[in-house]
Design a protein around this motif. Structure first.
Motif, PDB file in Angstrom:
ATOM      1  N   UNK A 106      -4.769  -7.401  -7.688  1.00  0.00           N
ATOM      2  CA  UNK A 106      -3.964  -7.003  -8.839  1.00  0.00           C
ATOM      3  C   UNK A 106      -3.453  -5.568  -8.665  1.00  0.00           C
ATOM      4  N   UNK A 107      -4.357  -4.679  -8.274  1.00  0.00           N
ATOM      5  CA  UNK A 107      -3.979  -3.281  -8.103  1.00  0.00           C
ATOM      6  C   UNK A 107      -3.005  -3.105  -6.941  1.00  0.00           C
ATOM      7  N   UNK A 108      -3.241  -3.833  -5.845  1.00  0.00           N
ATOM      8  CA  UNK A 108      -2.335  -3.748  -4.708  1.00  0.00           C
ATOM      9  C   UNK A 108      -0.947  -4.296  -5.069  1.00  0.00           C
ATOM     10  N   UNK A 109      -0.930  -5.354  -5.874  1.00  0.00           N
ATOM     11  CA  UNK A 109       0.346  -5.916  -6.320  1.00  0.00           C
ATOM     12  C   UNK A 109       1.095  -4.907  -7.170  1.00  0.00           C
ATOM     13  N   UNK A 110       0.376  -4.280  -8.110  1.00  0.00           N
ATOM     14  CA  UNK A 110       0.994  -3.261  -8.951  1.00  0.00           C
ATOM     15  C   UNK A 110       1.446  -2.077  -8.109  1.00  0.00           C
ATOM     16  N   UNK A 111       0.649  -1.700  -7.129  1.00  0.00           N
ATOM     17  CA  UNK A 111       1.014  -0.589  -6.245  1.00  0.00           C
ATOM     18  C   UNK A 111       2.317  -0.890  -5.520  1.00  0.00           C
ATOM     19  N   UNK A 112       2.439  -2.109  -4.996  1.00  0.00           N
ATOM     20  CA  UNK A 112       3.651  -2.488  -4.295  1.00  0.00           C
ATOM     21  C   UNK A 112       4.879  -2.408  -5.173  1.00  0.00           C
ATOM     22  N   UNK A 113       4.704  -2.702  -6.461  1.00  0.00           N
ATOM     23  CA  UNK A 113       5.815  -2.607  -7.402  1.00  0.00           C
ATOM     24  C   UNK A 113       6.135  -1.161  -7.767  1.00  0.00           C
ATOM     25  N   UNK A 114       5.125  -0.310  -7.753  1.00  0.00           N
ATOM     26  CA  UNK A 114       5.317   1.075  -8.183  1.00  0.00           C
ATOM     27  C   UNK A 114       6.000   1.938  -7.124  1.00  0.00           C
ATOM     28  N   UNK A 115       5.758   1.638  -5.866  1.00  0.00           N
ATOM     29  CA  UNK A 115       6.263   2.505  -4.817  1.00  0.00           C
ATOM     30  C   UNK A 115       7.747   2.290  -4.561  1.00  0.00           C
ATOM     31  N   UNK A 116       8.335   3.222  -3.879  1.00  0.00           N
ATOM     32  CA  UNK A 116       9.778   3.215  -3.643  1.00  0.00           C
ATOM     33  C   UNK A 116      10.216   1.993  -2.845  1.00  0.00           C
ATOM     34  N   UNK A 117      11.445   1.537  -3.126  1.00  0.00           N
ATOM     35  CA  UNK A 117      11.996   0.430  -2.376  1.00  0.00           C
ATOM     36  C   UNK A 117      11.806  -0.929  -3.020  1.00  0.00           C
ATOM     37  N   UNK A 118      11.154  -0.982  -4.183  1.00  0.00           N
ATOM     38  CA  UNK A 118      10.949  -2.257  -4.865  1.00  0.00           C
ATOM     39  C   UNK A 118      11.902  -2.369  -6.057  1.00  0.00           C
ATOM     40  N   UNK A 119      11.930  -3.551  -6.638  1.00  0.00           N
ATOM     41  CA  UNK A 119      12.761  -3.755  -7.824  1.00  0.00           C
ATOM     42  C   UNK A 119      12.263  -2.912  -9.000  1.00  0.00           C
ATOM     43  N   UNK A 120      11.009  -2.473  -8.919  1.00  0.00           N
ATOM     44  CA  UNK A 120      10.472  -1.648 -10.002  1.00  0.00           C
ATOM     45  C   UNK A 120      11.253  -0.348 -10.139  1.00  0.00           C
ATOM     46  N   UNK A 121      11.867   0.105  -9.053  1.00  0.00           N
ATOM     47  CA  UNK A 121      12.698   1.306  -9.123  1.00  0.00           C
ATOM     48  C   UNK A 121      13.776   1.162 -10.187  1.00  0.00           C
ATOM     49  N   UNK A 122      14.286  -0.064 -10.354  1.00  0.00           N
ATOM     50  CA  UNK A 122      15.359  -0.308 -11.309  1.00  0.00           C
ATOM     51  C   UNK A 122      14.857  -0.356 -12.751  1.00  0.00           C
ATOM     52  N   UNK A 123      13.611  -0.805 -12.944  1.00  0.00           N
ATOM     53  CA  UNK A 123      13.110  -0.957 -14.311  1.00  0.00           C
ATOM     54  C   UNK A 123      12.227   0.206 -14.751  1.00  0.00           C
ATOM     55  N   UNK A 124      11.915   1.099 -13.808  1.00  0.00           N
ATOM     56  CA  UNK A 124      10.937   2.166 -14.064  1.00  0.00           C
ATOM     57  C   UNK A 124      11.275   3.020 -15.277  1.00  0.00           C
ATOM     58  N   UNK A 125      12.522   3.506 -15.359  1.00  0.00           N
ATOM     59  CA  UNK A 125      12.878   4.417 -16.443  1.00  0.00           C
ATOM     60  C   UNK A 125      12.843   3.736 -17.811  1.00  0.00           C
ATOM     61  N   UNK A 126      13.294   2.488 -17.874  1.00  0.00           N
ATOM     62  CA  UNK A 126      13.232   1.761 -19.148  1.00  0.00           C
ATOM     63  C   UNK A 126      11.771   1.549 -19.558  1.00  0.00           C
ATOM     64  N   UNK A 127      10.925   1.196 -18.604  1.00  0.00           N
ATOM     65  CA  UNK A 127       9.498   0.997 -18.898  1.00  0.00           C
ATOM     66  C   UNK A 127       8.864   2.290 -19.401  1.00  0.00           C
ATOM     67  N   UNK A 128       9.192   3.403 -18.760  1.00  0.00           N
ATOM     68  CA  UNK A 128       8.636   4.693 -19.177  1.00  0.00           C
ATOM     69  C   UNK A 128       9.099   5.062 -20.578  1.00  0.00           C
TER      70      UNK A 128
END
Length: 230
Positions: A106-128
């Motif tokens: 679970x933590x590794x999956x979340x880590x992969x989403x948090x780091x640069x180069x993932x789709x999380x980059x696009x949703x990060x600011x809205x989530x914050x």
């Protein structure tokens, strides 16, 4: 394989709708809901303003669709490890070692989403923004995605520590475990400066994942031992 945000069919109309969602995600993240105009969103998507009304009805509904899409994306990212966790919890006599392994995933999956180069980059600011100042639409994200995921993770952590998964203490403990990963988003600038790099490299990512595994072993093992001493 990376999951796509707002997946849709090749249909021309659906593709136009997706471009509006991606443009809205960008502008809402950069400027916030109140300050992002429908004109800016339409221009970013290379659509006319009327398209927003046609596909979504209003700016508010567009924002709700963005949050629903974020939730759908996160559920997809965690789908495999979540299914494994549910299977473990339904087994009747859940295995501690398996639960601990699931927590690491679970933590590794979340880590992969948090780091640069993932789709999380696009949703990060809205989530914050939603975490810092929840909008009325936050409930869409919370009830359908964040709450069920948090509850599942908490129950899994409870297997390894022997603590009540409904207790305030374990809910806070679980959130703290999530938090050590979220720090790489919330405090990214600080860690990059401390490491003297412009972005985290592959070796850093491997090291972070290994450290998370160590923390899971230490936290869960230590709390299990503490419980057995009572």
């Amino acid at each position: 394989m990376q999951r796509e945000l707002f997946p849709t069919s090749p249909n021309k109309g659906e593709q136009a709708r997706r471009r509006l969602l991606l443009a809205a995600l960008k502008k809402f993240g950069e400027k916030g809901y109140e300050n992002a105009s429908v004109r800016e969103i339409a221009d970013e998507a290379e659509q006319n303003v009327a398209a927003i009304g046609y596909y979504f009805g209003s700016k508010e509904r567009l924002y709700a669709a963005v949050l629903e899409g974020i939730g759908e994306h996160l559920r997809g990212v965690f789908s495999e490890v979540a299914a494994e966790s549910r299977e473990l919890l339904a087994s009747g006599e859940p295995d501690v070692a398996t639960a601990q392994s699931i927590i690491k995933r679970m933590l590794r999956t979340l880590l992969g989403e948090q780091l640069e180069g993932s789709e999380f980059e696009k949703i990060r600011l809205v989530m914050l923004r939603e975490q810092a100042a929840p909008s009325e639409n936050f409930e869409l994200l919370y009830q359908k995605t964040l709450k069920p995921m948090h509850e599942l993770f908490t129950r899994t952590v409870g297997i390894t520590t022997g603590e009540d998964p409904t207790s305030t203490k374990l809910i806070l403990r679980t959130h703290a475990m999530f938090g050590q990963v979220l720090a790489f988003t919330l405090a990214r600038a600080t860690i990059l400066r401390r490491l003297g790099v412009k972005k985290l490299q592959a070796a850093h990512k491997v090291m972070i994942a290994e450290l998370l595994d160590e923390h899971v072993d230490l936290i869960c093992g230590g709390l299990a031992w503490k419980g057995s001493e009572r």
